[in-house]
Design an enzyme around this catalytic site. Structure first.
Site, short mmCIF file in Angstrom:
data_model
loop_
_atom_site.label_atom_id
_atom_site.label_comp_id
_atom_site.label_asym_id
_atom_site.label_seq_id
_atom_site.Cartn_x
_atom_site.Cartn_y
_atom_site.Cartn_z
N CYS A 156 0.82 -1.21 0.00
CA CYS A 156 0.00 0.00 0.00
C CYS A 156 0.85 1.27 0.00
O CYS A 156 0.56 2.21 -0.74
CB CYS A 156 -0.94 0.02 1.20
SG CYS A 156 -2.30 -1.14 1.03
N HIS B 25 2.34 1.69 -3.45
CA HIS B 25 1.27 2.03 -4.39
C HIS B 25 0.86 3.49 -4.25
O HIS B 25 0.77 4.23 -5.23
CB HIS B 25 0.09 1.09 -4.12
CG HIS B 25 -1.11 1.33 -4.96
ND1 HIS B 25 -1.42 0.54 -6.04
CD2 HIS B 25 -2.10 2.25 -4.87
CE1 HIS B 25 -2.54 0.97 -6.59
NE2 HIS B 25 -2.98 2.01 -5.90
N GLU B 26 0.63 3.93 -3.01
CA GLU B 26 0.16 5.30 -2.78
C GLU B 26 1.26 6.32 -3.01
O GLU B 26 1.01 7.41 -3.55
CB GLU B 26 -0.43 5.44 -1.38
CG GLU B 26 -1.59 4.51 -1.05
CD GLU B 26 -2.76 4.52 -2.03
OE1 GLU B 26 -2.86 5.43 -2.88
OE2 GLU B 26 -3.60 3.60 -1.95
N ILE B 27 2.50 6.00 -2.66
CA ILE B 27 3.61 6.92 -2.92
C ILE B 27 3.83 7.05 -4.43
O ILE B 27 4.09 8.15 -4.93
CB ILE B 27 4.88 6.51 -2.15
CG1 ILE B 27 4.65 6.73 -0.64
CG2 ILE B 27 6.11 7.29 -2.64
CD1 ILE B 27 5.72 6.14 0.26
#
Length: 162
Positions: free
Chosen positions: A130, A133-135
């Site tokens: 996560c 993915h978010e970075i």
């Protein structure tokens, strides 16, 4: 607290790197709360400010509703393991579509809290997935860019049909 509209793929805003947060104020706390509400309504387990059209380096992750949600301000990966793992990924901006993505199995992330305090932590498993993915999204890299061209085209075609 508010549920905000989510930008859908292929909106060009999803390909723009977010700006560093410099002010740690009530507006930032409100943005984090809105992100949490929006993510839960989507539903999802992670969301960034760019997903709602706000180009600021803010992400909220909630892997389990029983545990407190996590907010990361200005996160950056400072170390990646050489060991990799594969995990199914998708996006609140491309609902209903997922594909397996290979990423480092563990990462160390430096970030700030909602009050601006510096922090650093290591993550593995789903939290590592996560965070990466978010970075990526905060860096303007939509998750499908981590797929082979064939898988990316197939995922995008499925999304257009849905």
């Amino acid at each position: 607290m508010a549920i905000r509209p989510i930008i859908r793929f292929p909106d060009p805003l999803l390909g723009i790197a977010a700006e560093t947060v410099g002010r740690f104020d009530e507006d930032l706390r409100q943005l984090a709360e809105d992100l949490l509400d929006t993510m839960r309504a989507a539903p999802g387990i992670g969301i960034t400010a760019p997903h709602i059209g706000v180009l600021r380096r803010v992400t909220v992750i909630e892997l389990d509703r029983k545990a407190a949600p996590r907010t990361f301000i200005n996160p950056e990966i400072v170390w990646r393991s050489s060991e990799t793992a594969r995990h199914s990924e998708g996006s609140v901006s491309m609902p209903g579509i997922s594909e397996e993505v290979e990423r480092p199995a563990s990462v160390r992330v430096r970030y700030q809290t909602l009050t601006g305090e510096p922090a650093e932590e290591e993550a593995d498993g789903l939290m590592a997935v996560c965070l990466q993915h978010e970075i990526d999204q905060l860096d303007g890299i939509f998750w499908t860019r981590r797929l082979s061209r064939l898988k990316r085209e197939r995922a995008e075609k499925r999304f257009k049909k849905s």
